[in-house]
Design an enzyme around this catalytic site. Sequence first.
Site, PDB file in Angstrom:
ATOM      1  N   GLY A  55       0.805  -1.206   0.000  1.00  4.65           N
ATOM      2  CA  GLY A  55       0.000   0.000   0.000  1.00  4.65           C
ATOM      3  C   GLY A  55       0.842   1.262   0.000  1.00  4.65           C
ATOM      4  O   GLY A  55       2.028   1.240   0.317  1.00  4.65           O
ATOM      5  N   HIS A  58       3.815   4.897   3.017  1.00  2.00           N
ATOM      6  CA  HIS A  58       4.976   4.479   3.811  1.00  2.00           C
ATOM      7  C   HIS A  58       6.306   4.971   3.248  1.00  2.00           C
ATOM      8  O   HIS A  58       7.345   4.416   3.583  1.00  2.00           O
ATOM      9  CB  HIS A  58       5.052   2.956   3.881  1.00  2.00           C
ATOM     10  N   ASP A 111      -1.795  -8.451   0.499  1.00  2.00           N
ATOM     11  CA  ASP A 111      -0.620  -8.594  -0.370  1.00  2.00           C
ATOM     12  C   ASP A 111      -0.324 -10.062  -0.675  1.00  2.00           C
ATOM     13  O   ASP A 111      -0.002 -10.416  -1.803  1.00  2.00           O
ATOM     14  CB  ASP A 111       0.612  -7.950   0.283  1.00  2.00           C
ATOM     15  N   HIS A 220       0.632   0.374  10.453  1.00  2.00           N
ATOM     16  CA  HIS A 220      -0.704   0.852  10.088  1.00  2.00           C
ATOM     17  C   HIS A 220      -1.498   1.133  11.351  1.00  2.00           C
ATOM     18  O   HIS A 220      -2.714   1.218  11.327  1.00  2.00           O
ATOM     19  CB  HIS A 220      -1.461  -0.184   9.258  1.00  2.00           C
TER      20      HIS A 220
END
Lengths: 335, 207
Positions: A55, A58, A111, A220
């Site tokens: 995602g 980051h 993922d 997260h």
Amino acid sequence: MKKIINNPSDFVPEVMEGILLAYKDRVKVLDKDKRILMKSTKTKKGKVGIVTAGGSGHLPVFLGYVGDGMLDGCAVGNVFASPSAQKMTDMIIAANNGAGVLCLYGNYGGDTMNFAMAVENAEFENVKTMEVLVKDDVASRPKEEAAMRRGVAGMVYAFKVAGAAADEMLSLEEVAKVTQEALDHIRTIGIALSPCIVPEAGKATFSIKEDEMEFGMGIHGEPGIEVCTMKKADEIADSILAELLLDMPLKKGDEVSVMVNGLGATPLEEQFIVYRRLHMKLAEMGVTIFIPHIGEFATSMEMAGLSVTIFKLNDQFKKYLRVTASTPFYTNYNK
Amino acid sequence: MNKLHLTEAVRTIKELMVEKADYLAELDARFGDGDLGISMSQGFTAATKAMEEEKDNQDLGIILRTAANAFNEAAPSTLGTIMSFMIMGMAKNLKGKTNSGLEEVADAMINGVHMIMEKAKSKPGDKTILDSLYPGVYALKANIEKGKKIAFKEALKAAEEGLESTKNRKGKHGRIAYYGEKTIGEIDGGAVVGVLIFKALMQYIEK
């Protein structure tokens, strides 16, 4: 929410546009949605391709490590969400130079499912693949369940090792093996002082009290080991180190690389204060430090806090850390 | 089996899933998140559509791969992805073939089931779709010499028995695992999907 953005829904595409404009001499995108970033510099024929995905939110993880000596490609999803299996498939096929592709990524549900599908698709197109998952977050699961741990900042070391091994023209099996061996010697723990805000959500998903910190929190905002009162830098460094050593003991004469990674809103100065203590403590134990990494390597937007990674080295890993790498977000010329 | 047969067979599965969507949703709502009916009908609808759009291709493997990807895109839920693995496993076996016999179809379905086991790290007995699919595909394989009608009939029977057996088991994977003992006595919604697949295939063969 106080963020320097335009429309929240344009967050990811506009980040990608900025990166492309800044580094168009070194990276390119494969698709018109700008979700698949590939290295555009020269690649040796027959080199194993190294790819990752994950995602957004980051940086420099994940796409910042696409470049010479590290990754060949990276597929990015929305903030904190996996990209689709189709994007991963296209990336794997594009990263193949004839020797197969290593998929190296963090252990997160979305993922892994999408990569599983992508790998099948790539094999259907006769591209050989192998998967190595990063599971370095000691706080995410106890030692008996280490196989289910999450992947965090330690993946940067894994990218470096895999990239260097591939540049040595090792086979896909050999690159996967040495990368897995490196990961077996990599451990990370993070602490968070404040939450982060996903642009499209507009508000923080959790809160941490002013005088508290969360020990072991994920990137997260996944809950950690405990919420405790805020401590001084040396105490924080000591408790992180104690927890890491419990999982991976070190002894006199060992050599390690240490990464102090800012999560987004913690000043570099504070990171060096923590590094100072870690270095002193390890020196007391007779452990030496090789190429320390201090700075932002894997962030969580405006989260305050940091993570510490220890990579226990051998001669091969030292060689792989030393060999040159240069990507838009990483270089070891200065290390 | 050629492309036309394959597409028609998947369309029959789709029609049955659409018809049973509410029933599946109701089953799933007990221990899951209730999206089973929607995801199966959407997934098979997308797969059928994608197969119809593969106009120029006769390769069964490529057509199934297209279907697997369309399924995954339309139904990215857990069971949706699991179905995509099943179709993908079949695609790998049938790659390069424009026509296949009953034995090849059975082998492809077995490969699909093994792909689910490998990717979802699950096995028969865990109260999942595998409890009906696994005995079903092996019964199909064991009865090929008796002709397709009997072979598919036996497969359906084995799948239904497998579904019954889920009543006595505890759920282990996904949200159902949180309910543990409470799941005993209830059939598994995923295993129902497995039975519906064989039911639809039976309907298609009898047509």
